[in-house]
Design an enzyme around this catalytic site. Structure first.
Site, PDB file in Angstrom:
ATOM      1  N   GLY A  37      -0.028  -1.706 -18.303  1.00 30.96           N
ATOM      2  CA  GLY A  37      -1.337  -2.240 -18.654  1.00 30.96           C
ATOM      3  C   GLY A  37      -2.425  -1.298 -18.199  1.00 30.96           C
ATOM      4  CB  CYS A  38      -5.928  -1.939 -17.242  1.00 33.13           C
ATOM      5  SG  CYS A  38      -7.320  -1.149 -16.422  1.00 33.13           S
ATOM      6  CG  PHE A  39      -4.993   3.905 -15.927  1.00 30.21           C
ATOM      7  CD1 PHE A  39      -6.329   3.579 -15.823  1.00 30.21           C
ATOM      8  CD2 PHE A  39      -4.639   4.988 -16.730  1.00 30.21           C
ATOM      9  CE1 PHE A  39      -7.309   4.304 -16.498  1.00 30.21           C
ATOM     10  CE2 PHE A  39      -5.607   5.728 -17.408  1.00 30.21           C
ATOM     11  CZ  PHE A  39      -6.944   5.383 -17.287  1.00 30.21           C
ATOM     12  CB  CYS A 236      -8.601  -3.772 -15.314  1.00 31.80           C
ATOM     13  SG  CYS A 236      -7.332  -2.515 -15.065  1.00 31.80           S
TER      14      CYS A 236
END
Length: 236
Positions: A37-39, A236
């Site tokens: 997913g979002c890092f 995030c």
């Protein structure tokens, strides 16, 4: 929602206090690369995990040349981790991988946010495949859609993506001498990027705070955020 706003008072002095922050460590290491997913969230998660030496986020797994955030092509947001295998195993890292996806583990997402394991050796491939099989048994009847593939070129993300939570505390970042290069290589930056949102908790932070080369004011500043955010979500 975890807190990232600035504290007042002592924070204003953080950038002016001399210290020797622990940016570089020479411990032998192995690499792991995950897309989950979002890092931003996983950068904090792994950064403050025992045995992790450095983290950097970027783009990998695709064929497009020189991807950027606004022109990623067929690449995926990933985190590249340097870890000390004497202190944490690849299996331990995979356990964190399976249990901390923001989304995409069993739901098809666009490739940017897909669940992805990029292995750096045949041993890692075998461990990852066996781990996925076990995870599938636990999550049945849901279907895990994680892909496992060889690690190819890794393209570091733009600097504003690196250590995103730490950069939200500009006085602290300045105080430890954080430079664009150190965003990608600093040990203490990786640790603080996680501790500031409560990753790994107060006990671990206090056990290693003196080893990170922080001033007393910096330790107290980070400690307040660990207390405030411990047990919160990693997203995030």
């Amino acid at each position: 929602m975890v807190a990232t706003e600035h504290a007042t008072g002592p924070a204003e002095r953080l950038e002016h206090i001399p210290q020797q922050p622990l940016h570089q460590v020479d411990t032998p290491f192995e690499k792991a690369t995950f897309g989950m997913g979002c890092f931003w969230g996983c950068d904090s998660l792994f950064g403050a995990t025992k045995g992790v030496l450095r983290t950097r986020v970027g783009y990998a797994g695709g064929t497009a040349e020189c991807p950027t955030y606004k022109k990623m092509g067929d690449h995926t947001e990933v985190i590249e981790i340097d870890f000390d295998p004497a202190k944490i195993s690849y299996i331990d890292l995979l356990d964190l991988f399976w249990n901390n996806h923001e989304y995409g583990l069993t739901t098809r997402m666009k490739r940017q946010y897909m669940s992805l394991i990029l292995y750096h050796s045949e041993e890692q491939r075998q461990i990852a495949a066996a781990s996925r099989e076990q995870e599938q048994i636990k999550r049945s009847p849901e279907q895990i859609i994680t892909e496992i593939a060889p690690a190819g070129p890794f393209y570091p993300a733009e600097n504003y993506h690196q250590k995103y939570r730490l950069q939200g505390h500009s006085d602290l970042a300045k105080g430890i001498g954080l430079t664009p290069e150190l965003l990608h290589t600093s040990h203490v930056a990786a640790r603080l990027n996680g501790y500031l949102i409560g990753v790994s908790g107060l006990k671990q932070f206090e056990e290693e705070a003196d080893l990170l080369g922080l001033s007393k004011d910096q330790v107290q500043y980070v400690r307040q955020y660990v207390i405030e955010n411990e047990g919160g979500g990693i997203f995030c």
